[in-house]
Design an enzyme around this catalytic site. Structure first.
Site, PDB file in Angstrom:
ATOM      1  N   ASP A  70      17.000 -36.284 -10.749  1.00  0.00           N
ATOM      2  CA  ASP A  70      17.122 -34.951 -11.373  1.00  0.00           C
ATOM      3  C   ASP A  70      16.508 -33.969 -10.373  1.00  0.00           C
ATOM      4  O   ASP A  70      15.446 -33.402 -10.603  1.00  0.00           O
ATOM      5  CB  ASP A  70      16.415 -34.902 -12.733  1.00  0.00           C
ATOM      6  N   ASP A 120      11.446 -34.630  -6.132  1.00  0.00           N
ATOM      7  CA  ASP A 120      12.636 -35.432  -5.839  1.00  0.00           C
ATOM      8  C   ASP A 120      13.143 -35.107  -4.423  1.00  0.00           C
ATOM      9  O   ASP A 120      13.579 -35.999  -3.690  1.00  0.00           O
ATOM     10  CB  ASP A 120      13.793 -35.106  -6.797  1.00  0.00           C
ATOM     11  N   ASP A 172       7.772 -38.686  -7.317  1.00  0.00           N
ATOM     12  CA  ASP A 172       8.983 -39.345  -6.806  1.00  0.00           C
ATOM     13  C   ASP A 172       8.793 -39.906  -5.389  1.00  0.00           C
ATOM     14  O   ASP A 172       9.250 -41.023  -5.111  1.00  0.00           O
ATOM     15  CB  ASP A 172      10.181 -38.388  -6.869  1.00  0.00           C
TER      16      ASP A 172
HETATM   17  C1  BDR Z   1       8.585 -37.032 -12.938  1.00  0.00           C
HETATM   18  O1  BDR Z   1       9.065 -35.948 -13.721  1.00  0.00           O
HETATM   19  C2  BDR Z   1       9.534 -34.928 -12.890  1.00  0.00           C
HETATM   20  O2  BDR Z   1       8.888 -33.722 -13.178  1.00  0.00           O
HETATM   21  C3  BDR Z   1       9.306 -35.352 -11.468  1.00  0.00           C
HETATM   22  O3  BDR Z   1      10.429 -34.992 -10.685  1.00  0.00           O
HETATM   23  C4  BDR Z   1       9.138 -36.838 -11.555  1.00  0.00           C
HETATM   24  O4  BDR Z   1      10.366 -37.502 -11.453  1.00  0.00           O
HETATM   25  C5  BDR Z   1       7.079 -37.087 -13.023  1.00  0.00           C
HETATM   26  O5  BDR Z   1       6.680 -37.252 -14.339  1.00  0.00           O
HETATM   27 CA    CA Z   2      12.339 -36.389 -10.633  1.00  0.00          CA
END
Ligand code: BDR
Ligand code: CA
Length: 308
Positions: A8, A13, A238
């Site tokens: 996402d 990410d 991530d």
């Molecule tokens: C996860 O949630 C998202 O905010 C970040 O991209 C990560 O994948 C952390 O809780």
């Molecule tokens: Ca993420």
């Protein structure tokens, strides 16, 4: 290593994608996007933008635009309205492929048996793919999941980490699927794993486009973490999962196998990853739960990615 990434794409990410796309020993065959941190349109654009910054033509497929059964609850308060810290980045020149992300996941996993699947977002695409094609569970070599919090505090509710909370029904399906799961919970990116002010300055001093991108697109996330947890460290969940996926032998310093189940119904504990640490249920282990990482090696990998 052949890799398929489901994401996402927002600020952390993006760093994880760059770590994989720029790594000489990683062949990313496909990226699939999912709604989570922000809308599917935003996560897809951000994945395409990041791929472009890395000079990669990897195909990007847009998948599910909402969780399976619950309403979407985005995390724009954390990552910025566009997911990349509202820095005004230009529109990528490429668009997503025509094929839907769920069917692309099925096709790429079948075409690349033994590959590593890395999930950086809610598990909607992966669950939908497994429902249509249960054979995927034995075709994936490793499934590294950034998600959950192994019997510790959550970041979106006291009980739950965001990715599992956003689509708890999908997470439940994935953890029960038989996929060879390596779970990297939110706690792994906290404390010493976060980049302190000196480490951020050192990264900035590399003065490469990616070093600036890593820090700038995460500037909103850093502010949000300061407010939420009172930390002045840049926590990158991530990228910790990506580091485990790419260089497990050097990155993981402790892990153990357990039965893990995800709560989907309770309003209080929705999305909680319940890890049977003491094996009290007697259920067979379905995940290798990462307990600790070598934070120096992790940070080295971030800076290596920024230099490439
Ligand atoms: C996860 O949630 C998202 O905010 C970040 O991209 C990560 O994948 C952390 O809780
Ligand atoms: Ca993420």
């Amino acid at each position: 290593m052949r890799m398929i990434i489901d994401t996402d794409t927002a600020s952390d990410d993006a760093v994880a994608l760059a770590m994989a796309l720029n790594h000489p020993e990683v062949d990313v065959v496909a990226i699939t996007t999912v709604a989570g941190n922000c809308s599917l349109e935003d996560t897809t654009r951000n994945a395409l933008y990041t791929a472009e910054l890395c000079g990669s033509g990897v195909p990007v497929y847009a998948g599910a635009d909402r969780p399976m059964l619950v309403e979407a609850g985005f995390a724009t308060w954390f990552h910025g309205m566009d997911g990349l810290g509202d820095q005004g980045y230009p529109t990528p020149s490429r668009s997503a492929e025509e094929e839907n992300g769920v069917s692309a996941l099925i096709a790429h996993i079948r075409a690349n048996p033994g590959s590593t699947l890395v999930t950086l977002g809610p598990l909607t695409n992966v669950a939908l793919a497994l429902v249509q094609a249960p054979d995927l569970a034995r075709l994936v070599g490793r499934c590294v999941i950034m998600g959950g919090a192994a019997n510790t505090v959550g970041n979106v509710t006291p009980a739950a980490e965001f990715n599992l909370w956003f689509d708890p029904h999908a997470a439940r399906i994935v953890f029960a699927s038989g996929l060879p799961i390596e779970m990297v919970g939110w706690e792994i990116c906290r404390g010493e794993a976060g980049l302190d002010a000196t480490e951020r300055a050192t990264l900035r001093a590399l003065d490469t486009p990616l070093a600036h991108f890593f820090l700038d697109c995460n500037s909103t996330a850093l502010k949000a973490s300061r407010q939420q947890s009172g930390t002045n460290r840049l926590e990158l969940p991530d990228p910790t999962a990506m580091a485990v996926a790419i260089d497990k032998d050097r990155v993981v310093t402790a892990s153990s196998r357990h039965y893990v189940e995800v709560e989907a119904e309770s309003p209080l504990t929705r999305g909680m990853s319940v890890v049977d640490s003491l094996d009290v249920t007697g259920n067979p282990a379905n995940a290798e739960v990462v307990q600790a990482i070598d934070t120096d090696r992790f940070k080295q990998m971030i800076s290596e990615a920024a230099r490439r």
